[in-house]
Design an enzyme around this catalytic site. Structure first.
Site, mmCIF file in Angstrom:
data_model
loop_
_atom_site.group_PDB
_atom_site.id
_atom_site.type_symbol
_atom_site.label_atom_id
_atom_site.label_comp_id
_atom_site.label_asym_id
_atom_site.label_seq_id
_atom_site.Cartn_x
_atom_site.Cartn_y
_atom_site.Cartn_z
ATOM 1 N N HIS A 247 0.913 -1.231 -0.086
ATOM 2 C CA HIS A 247 0.117 -0.021 0.053
ATOM 3 C C HIS A 247 0.731 1.238 -0.020
ATOM 4 O O HIS A 247 0.403 2.325 -0.482
ATOM 5 C CB HIS A 247 -0.858 -0.034 1.142
ATOM 6 C CG HIS A 247 -2.052 -0.849 1.015
ATOM 7 N ND1 HIS A 247 -2.032 -2.205 1.204
ATOM 8 C CD2 HIS A 247 -3.421 -0.622 0.668
ATOM 9 C CE1 HIS A 247 -3.297 -2.847 0.929
ATOM 10 N NE2 HIS A 247 -4.144 -1.926 0.852
ATOM 11 N N ASP A 270 -5.830 -3.458 7.897
ATOM 12 C CA ASP A 270 -6.813 -3.545 6.731
ATOM 13 C C ASP A 270 -6.875 -4.862 6.090
ATOM 14 O O ASP A 270 -7.164 -4.958 4.852
ATOM 15 C CB ASP A 270 -6.427 -2.444 5.742
ATOM 16 C CG ASP A 270 -7.319 -1.997 4.728
ATOM 17 O OD1 ASP A 270 -8.635 -2.175 5.041
ATOM 18 O OD2 ASP A 270 -7.147 -1.600 3.527
ATOM 19 N N GLY A 303 -7.611 -4.137 0.046
ATOM 20 C CA GLY A 303 -7.180 -4.667 1.544
ATOM 21 C C GLY A 303 -5.850 -5.222 1.688
ATOM 22 O O GLY A 303 -5.210 -5.468 0.432
#
Length: 392
Positions: A247, A270, A303
């Site tokens: 991410h 997440d 996610g």
């Protein structure tokens, strides 16, 4: 039962007497001053305020069962997590209500689950509908903020929603934030294309967190200003980060956490509903060999895969955070955001703790070895070694 390990805040060898769920005594010991790569260290167990499911099961699913919730929540101990916020993403209204009711039933029927679930994080449906900004959230279920609808969600959850993420540019957002804050709900900003004035108005209304800052946003942005820099610059916002190696790159994590400072940085897993599953295609989502979870056929992340251990390792590798400052991002800081008692390792505190390896001399910065949560020991990966507990 005694545990001897180096204290995460002092580095000193410390003996902890554990009496079931409580720390009965703490004693600093004499011991080797030189750190070794095999030394045991101890810290409070983690708080994860954004986790979406596990083993192919989504907390947002209308097919979610009470037993699935119980097993996923209990399995968090093997990840070092003592307290969590099951997180629901955008879904049709009836599906969201059904999922919220199921989580509430699981908490009501299992006291240990109720203790672990500090509250529910409702991430949507009041988000940007724009591609990129909405991420994996379905466009056709995204709505403008509606207090009456939120109250229906809260009723379904039996009052357990403690955190909600919204996009403040949507009509009615500022009034919604004011109302939510007045009722004790923490409001976060995320999946948003808002400009600076709108973001600052949301903070003035009471918003306190940027949800997974640097993600949930379009791939190409103006150099400046843009929603990332605007949120990074607002001191009234803490920020959560997904430091799983996919991410955020190390440089971006380093810069954004410098802007937020250690006291306003929160790590979240997440965790995707696909966390814990082998690589492959799972309907609209997929897991690649590196553990990256995406919306199938797109570059959009859906996610993350690992737990908070991976985030701590990346944070310690990528930033100047001390070990104590890094641990605070998964303990003190999320607890303080939610207005809960901050976890500590003092006499009389709850004995929720993690034991890990940490080499300050350039070796592995963080490797979880075991957890002691609510009176029980747990080992990393223990449930996956016994098959799929969520589907048994």
């Amino acid at each position: 039962m005694d545990l001897v390990a180096r204290h995460f805040a002092t580095g000193r060898w410390t003996r902890f007497e554990l009496d079931d769920e409580w720390i009965a005594a703490v004693e600093e010991l004499e011991g080797a001053e030189d750190f070794g790569p095999d030394d045991d260290w101890v810290a409070p167990a983690f708080w994860d305020i954004q986790t979406n499911g596990r083993w192919g099961i989504s907390f947002s699913s209308p097919e979610l069962t009470r037993d699935q919730v119980v097993k996923i929540v209990r399995a968090q101990a093997e990840l070092g997590t003592a307290r969590l916020c099951p997180t629901l993403i955008t879904a049709p209204v009836d599906a969201t209500k059904q999922a919220l009711e199921t989580i509430a039933v699981a908490c009501a029927s299992a006291p240990d689950v109720a203790a672990k679930v500090v509250g529910i994080h409702l991430e949507g449906p009041f988000l940007s509908e724009l591609d990129g900004y909405r991420g994996a959230h379905p466009r056709d279920a995204i709505l403008d903020p509606d207090w009456d609808l939120f109250r229906e969600f809260q009723d379904a959850a039996d009052g357990r929603i403690v955190l909600t993420t919204i996009a403040p540019e949507r009509p009615g957002s500022i009034e919604f934030i004011e109302r939510a804050v007045s009722e004790g709900i923490v409001v976060a900003l995320g999946h948003t294309a808002a400009d600076g004035p709108t973001l600052r108005a949301a903070v003035d209304a009471g918003a306190r967190l940027s949800t997974h800052l640097g993600n949930g946003i379009v791939a190409q942005l103006p150099r400046h200003p843009n929603p990332i820099w605007e949120q990074a610059a607002i001191d009234g916002l803490s920020a959560s980060f997904i430091a799983d190696g996919h991410h955020l790159d190390p440089s971006t994590l380093r810069i954004l956490t410098r802007a937020k400072t250690p006291g306003r940085t929160i790590l979240v897993s997440d965790a995707s509903p696909l966390a814990g599953l082998p690589p492959g295609l799972y309907g609209e989502w997929a897991v690649d060999d590196s553990g990256k979870v995406v919306v199938s056929g797109t570059p959009y992340l859906a996610g993350a895969y690992p737990g908070l251990e991976a985030g701590l390792e990346m944070l310690l590798k990528s930033t100047d955070f001390s070990l104590a400052e890094a641990i605070a991002t998964v303990t003190e800081n999320p607890a303080r955001l939610l207005g809960r008692t901050e976890p500590t390792l003092v006499n009389g505190a709850m004995a929720n703790l993690v034991v890990f390896k940490h080499d300050p001399n350039g070796g592995s910065p963080f490797r979880l070895t075991r957890s002691y949560i609510d009176g029980r020991w747990a080992l990393p990966g223990s449930s996956s070694q016994q098959g799929n507990p969520a589907l048994d």
